[in-house]
Design a protein around this motif. Structure first.
Motif, PDB file in Angstrom:
ATOM      1  N   PRO A 219       5.811  -6.021 -12.395  1.00  0.00           N
ATOM      2  CA  PRO A 219       5.745  -6.767 -11.140  1.00  0.00           C
ATOM      3  C   PRO A 219       5.724  -5.792  -9.963  1.00  0.00           C
ATOM      4  N   VAL A 220       4.954  -6.095  -8.945  1.00  0.00           N
ATOM      5  CA  VAL A 220       4.825  -5.175  -7.819  1.00  0.00           C
ATOM      6  C   VAL A 220       6.158  -5.025  -7.091  1.00  0.00           C
ATOM      7  N   GLY A 221       6.323  -3.869  -6.449  1.00  0.00           N
ATOM      8  CA  GLY A 221       7.458  -3.670  -5.563  1.00  0.00           C
ATOM      9  C   GLY A 221       8.793  -3.446  -6.228  1.00  0.00           C
ATOM     10  N   GLN A 222       8.809  -2.838  -7.407  1.00  0.00           N
ATOM     11  CA  GLN A 222      10.067  -2.616  -8.116  1.00  0.00           C
ATOM     12  C   GLN A 222      10.748  -1.302  -7.738  1.00  0.00           C
ATOM     13  N   PHE A 223      10.073  -0.461  -6.988  1.00  0.00           N
ATOM     14  CA  PHE A 223      10.629   0.832  -6.604  1.00  0.00           C
ATOM     15  C   PHE A 223      10.731   0.917  -5.086  1.00  0.00           C
ATOM     16  N   GLU A 224      11.462   1.918  -4.623  1.00  0.00           N
ATOM     17  CA  GLU A 224      11.632   2.092  -3.180  1.00  0.00           C
ATOM     18  C   GLU A 224      10.272   2.250  -2.501  1.00  0.00           C
ATOM     19  N   PRO A 225      10.090   1.654  -1.321  1.00  0.00           N
ATOM     20  CA  PRO A 225       8.814   1.800  -0.614  1.00  0.00           C
ATOM     21  C   PRO A 225       8.667   3.188  -0.004  1.00  0.00           C
ATOM     22  N   GLY A 226       7.431   3.507   0.390  1.00  0.00           N
ATOM     23  CA  GLY A 226       7.143   4.779   1.030  1.00  0.00           C
ATOM     24  C   GLY A 226       7.490   4.778   2.507  1.00  0.00           C
ATOM     25  N   PRO A 227       7.079   5.818   3.230  1.00  0.00           N
ATOM     26  CA  PRO A 227       7.481   5.990   4.634  1.00  0.00           C
ATOM     27  C   PRO A 227       7.120   4.826   5.548  1.00  0.00           C
ATOM     28  N   TYR A 228       6.004   4.156   5.290  1.00  0.00           N
ATOM     29  CA  TYR A 228       5.586   3.033   6.128  1.00  0.00           C
ATOM     30  C   TYR A 228       5.905   1.674   5.505  1.00  0.00           C
ATOM     31  N   GLY A 229       6.604   1.674   4.375  1.00  0.00           N
ATOM     32  CA  GLY A 229       6.989   0.413   3.755  1.00  0.00           C
ATOM     33  C   GLY A 229       6.057  -0.078   2.672  1.00  0.00           C
ATOM     34  N   LEU A 230       5.108   0.763   2.225  1.00  0.00           N
ATOM     35  CA  LEU A 230       4.221   0.377   1.129  1.00  0.00           C
ATOM     36  C   LEU A 230       4.913   0.551  -0.214  1.00  0.00           C
ATOM     37  N   TYR A 231       4.614  -0.367  -1.122  1.00  0.00           N
ATOM     38  CA  TYR A 231       5.112  -0.279  -2.483  1.00  0.00           C
ATOM     39  C   TYR A 231       3.984   0.152  -3.428  1.00  0.00           C
ATOM     40  N   ASP A 232       4.371   0.849  -4.483  1.00  0.00           N
ATOM     41  CA  ASP A 232       3.464   1.180  -5.591  1.00  0.00           C
ATOM     42  C   ASP A 232       2.292   2.059  -5.170  1.00  0.00           C
ATOM     43  N   GLY A 233       2.508   2.924  -4.192  1.00  0.00           N
ATOM     44  CA  GLY A 233       1.449   3.851  -3.807  1.00  0.00           C
ATOM     45  C   GLY A 233       1.270   4.980  -4.799  1.00  0.00           C
ATOM     46  N   ALA A 234       2.320   5.289  -5.548  1.00  0.00           N
ATOM     47  CA  ALA A 234       2.242   6.286  -6.616  1.00  0.00           C
ATOM     48  C   ALA A 234       2.507   5.584  -7.935  1.00  0.00           C
ATOM     49  N   GLY A 235       1.649   5.818  -8.930  1.00  0.00           N
ATOM     50  CA  GLY A 235       1.808   5.162 -10.219  1.00  0.00           C
ATOM     51  C   GLY A 235       1.373   3.706 -10.172  1.00  0.00           C
ATOM     52  N   GLN A 236       1.798   2.943 -11.173  1.00  0.00           N
ATOM     53  CA  GLN A 236       1.455   1.521 -11.339  1.00  0.00           C
ATOM     54  C   GLN A 236      -0.028   1.363 -11.681  1.00  0.00           C
ATOM     55  N   VAL A 237      -0.929   1.364 -10.698  1.00  0.00           N
ATOM     56  CA  VAL A 237      -2.365   1.350 -10.986  1.00  0.00           C
ATOM     57  C   VAL A 237      -3.096   2.237  -9.983  1.00  0.00           C
ATOM     58  N   PHE A 238      -4.174   2.866 -10.443  1.00  0.00           N
ATOM     59  CA  PHE A 238      -5.122   3.451  -9.502  1.00  0.00           C
ATOM     60  C   PHE A 238      -5.663   2.331  -8.619  1.00  0.00           C
ATOM     61  N   GLU A 239      -6.119   2.700  -7.416  1.00  0.00           N
ATOM     62  CA  GLU A 239      -6.619   1.685  -6.493  1.00  0.00           C
ATOM     63  C   GLU A 239      -7.990   2.085  -5.954  1.00  0.00           C
ATOM     64  N   TRP A 240      -8.919   1.138  -6.040  1.00  0.00           N
ATOM     65  CA  TRP A 240     -10.247   1.359  -5.474  1.00  0.00           C
ATOM     66  C   TRP A 240     -10.149   1.601  -3.968  1.00  0.00           C
ATOM     67  N   THR A 241     -10.989   2.492  -3.460  1.00  0.00           N
ATOM     68  CA  THR A 241     -11.148   2.664  -2.019  1.00  0.00           C
ATOM     69  C   THR A 241     -12.611   2.441  -1.656  1.00  0.00           C
TER      70      THR A 241
END
Length: 290
Positions: A219-241
């Motif tokens: 489930p998304v958001g299970q770890f501490e967020p990053g500097p701007y409050g984003l969750y799952d920026g590292a790991g979980q899934v690669f993300e298309w840009t």
């Protein structure tokens, strides 16, 4: 007990331990409604890319985990280029990757093909994962896998993600898009250019990667967020840009639940994948500007 059964048992035990740790740790992100929630990224400068020290660190942690120097020999991280300062105007970006439930609203509203895939179609992509591996991620009759509504949607191509943001724009009156590589990287790592959202030392306790399990999306958001409050920026899934890597390829960012090390999970890491690819390791998040 067969070897496969033994491995499955070990993974189930690890998964249970991970979820127990999450429950005991920081409060998990509760999830959103159909329209993705966003965080506001202010106008300003940030450090994009990496320097020789960061790339050397990435190669070293890969070698420690995998026991070989494949990433170094193939110069995976050399394409990141030198760190430089970039100024971006403010924007709004998804707090988490788009979830199955959020993507299901798009499927229901438009009749767009759901993330379902035949064995032949999967095998035709030439990936290392066999068809049995993808069963937990497959949709059925236009519905997400049971119990995975708040997991990131996967098995979506770059064009699928583009079609989703067009629908979302029509639905909300805002001009949504996939983030460019620059917009994604600033949002995940913050303005200071750290190796990871949390700092310069890899910590497998702070992301969903192949280092500690559960060897699956979560489930998304299970770890501490990053500097701007984003969750799952590292790991979980690669993300298309939206950023092109070469003809017919797009940059994906962030690493995945199957990666160990995790040099590729750094926000500076760059990885091009075919636009038509539908992978269990790739999802996406969205953004818009005022």
């Amino acid at each position: 007990m067969r070897v496969g059964d033994s491995i499955a048992s070990i993974r189930n035990i690890c998964a249970g331990a991970v979820l127990a740790t999450m429950s005991a740790g920081a409060q998990a992100y509760a999830g959103d409604d159909v329209i993705p929630s966003v965080v506001d990224i202010p106008s300003g400068w940030f450090w994009q890319g990496s320097d020789a020290v960061e790339r050397q660190y990435a190669y070293q942690i890969d070698e420690q985990v995998y026991g070989h120097d494949l990433s170094r020999r193939n110069r995976w991280y050399d394409i990141e280029g030198d760190k430089w300062r970039v100024h971006l105007l403010g924007y709004h970006i998804g707090k988490t990757p788009v979830t199955n439930d959020q993507y299901a609203a798009f499927i229901s509203d438009t009749g767009h093909p759901a993330p379902e895939m035949s064995r032949d179609d999967w095998n035709r992509q030439g990936l290392i994962y066999n068809y049995d591996t993808i069963q937990p991620f497959l949709w059925s009759n236009g519905k997400p896998p049971k119990g995975r509504g708040n997991h990131p949607v996967v098995l979506v191509s770059w064009q699928d993600a583009e079609d989703y943001v067009q629908w979302l724009s029509q639905k909300t009156g805002k001009t949504w898009s996939l983030p460019s590589e620059l917009h994604w990287e600033k949002a995940v790592r913050g303005p200071e250019g750290t190796f990871y959202p949390w700092g310069n030392i890899f910590d497998p306790e702070l992301l969903n990667s192949g280092d500690r399990g559960p060897f699956d999306t979560m489930p998304v958001g299970q770890f501490e967020p990053g500097p701007y409050g984003l969750y799952d920026g590292a790991g979980q899934v690669f993300e298309w840009t939206s950023t092109s890597a070469q003809a017919g390829y797009r940059m994906v960012k962030g690493g995945s639940w199957d990666d160990r090390g995790c040099g590729v999970c750094r926000p500076a890491a760059r990885h091009g994948r075919p636009e038509h690819l539908k992978h269990i390791l790739i999802g996406f998040r969205v953004m818009y500007r005022d």
